[in-house]
Design an enzyme around this catalytic site. Structure first.
Site, PDB file in Angstrom:
ATOM      1  CG  ASP A 201       0.983  23.749 -48.922  1.00 32.65           C
ATOM      2  OD1 ASP A 201       1.562  23.667 -47.822  1.00 32.65           O
ATOM      3  OD2 ASP A 201      -0.219  24.051 -49.027  1.00 32.65           O
TER       4      ASP A 201
ATOM      5  CG  HIS B  17       3.140  24.164 -43.052  1.00 29.29           C
ATOM      6  ND1 HIS B  17       3.425  22.969 -43.666  1.00 29.29           N
ATOM      7  CD2 HIS B  17       2.302  24.833 -43.893  1.00 29.29           C
ATOM      8  CE1 HIS B  17       2.760  22.915 -44.822  1.00 29.29           C
ATOM      9  NE2 HIS B  17       2.077  24.031 -44.981  1.00 29.29           N
TER      10      HIS B  17
ATOM     11  CG  HIS C 169       5.099  29.252 -44.842  1.00 26.63           C
ATOM     12  ND1 HIS C 169       4.081  29.818 -44.089  1.00 26.63           N
ATOM     13  CD2 HIS C 169       4.984  29.760 -46.090  1.00 26.63           C
ATOM     14  CE1 HIS C 169       3.377  30.638 -44.867  1.00 26.63           C
ATOM     15  NE2 HIS C 169       3.892  30.613 -46.074  1.00 26.63           N
TER      16      HIS C 169
ATOM     17  CG  HIS D 237       1.575  28.388 -48.279  1.00 26.38           C
ATOM     18  ND1 HIS D 237       1.629  28.747 -46.953  1.00 26.38           N
ATOM     19  CD2 HIS D 237       1.345  27.049 -48.296  1.00 26.38           C
ATOM     20  CE1 HIS D 237       1.443  27.668 -46.195  1.00 26.38           C
ATOM     21  NE2 HIS D 237       1.263  26.632 -46.985  1.00 26.38           N
TER      22      HIS D 237
END
Length: 380
Positions: free
Chosen positions: A174, A257, A260, A274
């Site tokens: 992340d 992101h 993601h 995540h």
């Protein structure tokens, strides 16, 4: 058009250290006198004794409600009801990113203050003024933004050292995205999640997160495997939690992101953390940008050593899954997504091409460096 501004935002107080949880009462007391703790049964089993002792010393009552798996709209609304029933004046999210996000969202709706107490360094959620809301199945619904960050973020590095190592690895995935995304947002002069242009501080914090991870991640992973706290682990916890949190929010998100969020729509990738899905998004972003070959090589080698996925195979997909990749790319490029902070227009086709290309790129680099071949992820 509103006048452009630069802005940076951050939690009121950040506390990190070995056994920090034993002092949680001391830091919660100035924020509120009737705290409501949100924690699932597993997390509560780990922290209950320390929290109860610390709250007693600070003259605070101990009230706790449980939590499921995801910050869903229903979970958030149920929490608002619990806050009102307990007449709480501060909600304390303890555990993973979703419990903390639910506490933030519910605290905001109930009009009270909120604090984050992460028990692992697995995401940069704890410091931010936003919550990521999911369906019961873990598919991305929306970002919810709040007018301020948590009043307190407290992270105990001994808890991090005793949590499963894959949590720290996911947090590194992340956090590695933070600088890659902030850099792209800077080139695009894009607004950040904080609601304005970047400050030099926001960008510098994002870059510092990257540097600390490069220098300390492998040693920190070994520390967690041995269940000990070392200076390398302290630096990685700060990078994953504080620097990545401030860096993504005040430095800007971009493609990683958004990809993601698109990947949460792929059933094959359900069950992955995540940060694991974000890492594939970061590599896809580097490919989309046409990043220098040595930068891509460094990223693949480093993330393979860390244990993060950098191929489709490792998130349960293949280059033949055309329909799924297309669905991921469409979800990643909806109008509201952060992928539009890239310094060039992004279409679903560009995303599909990058995702397909990274499979061969990663495999080639891994083979060249004598690193293991990707192992297929199977969602059970």
């Amino acid at each position: 058009m509103a006048t452009p501004i630069q802005t940076v935002m951050s939690p009121a107080r950040y506390v990190q250290g070995k056994d920090a949880i034993t002092r949680v009462g001391e830091f919660v007391a100035p924020i509120g006198k009737r705290p409501l703790i949100v924690a699932d049964d597993v997390v509560w089993g780990i922290v209950q004794q320390a929290v109860e002792t610390s709250f007693a010393e600070a003259d605070l009552p101990v009230e706790r409600v449980g939590f499921g798996r995801f910050a869903t709209p229903t979970a958030i609304d149920d929490l608002v009801t619990a806050i009102r029933e307990h007449d709480a004046d501060v909600v304390v999210g303890v555990g993973g990113g979703s419990a903390i996000d639910a506490a933030k969202a519910a605290g905001h709706l109930a009009g009270i203050r909120w604090a984050s107490v992460p028990t692992a360094a697995s995401t940069d959620a704890p410091t931010s003024a936003l919550a990521v809301v999911y369906t019961d199945e873990g598919e991305f619904i929306e970002y919810r933004f709040f007018p301020h960050n948590p009043d307190l973020v407290l992270i105990d590095t001994r808890l991090v050292a005793n949590a499963p190592v894959q949590f720290l690895v996911a947090g590194i995935g992340d956090a590695l995205a933070t600088w890659v995304e902030a850099r792209a947002a800077a080139r695009a002069h894009a607004d950040t999640m904080a609601g304005g242009l970047q400050t030099a501080a926001g960008v510098a914090l994002a870059e510092l997160s990257w540097t600390l991870l490069h220098d300390n991640a492998l040693q920190a992973i070994e520390a967690v495997r041995a269940k000990v706290v070392t200076p390398a682990l302290e630096k990685v916890v700060e990078a994953n939690t504080l620097l990545s949190g401030l860096g993504f929010e005040s430095g800007g998100l971009a493609a990683a992101h958004a990809i993601h969020n698109g990947l949460t729509a792929a059933p094959q990738a359900h069950g992955l953390a995540h940060g694991q899905k974000v890492n594939v998004g970061t590599l896809a972003q580097l490919v989309m940008e046409g990043a220098p070959a040595e930068e891509i090589e460094d990223f693949v080698v480093f993330t393979t050593k860390v244990g993060l996925p950098n191929t489709l195979t490792e998130i349960g997909l293949t280059v033949e899954d055309t329909d799924v990749l297309r669905a991921v790319a469409v979800a990643a490029t909806v109008e509201s997504e952060t992928i539009h902070n890239m310094p060039f227009p992004v279409t679903p086709e560009i995303v599909v091409d990058a995702l397909v290309a990274l499979e061969g790129i990663s495999r080639g680099i891994r083979a060249e460096h004598g690193l293991p071949e990707p192992v297929r992820y199977e969602h059970h």
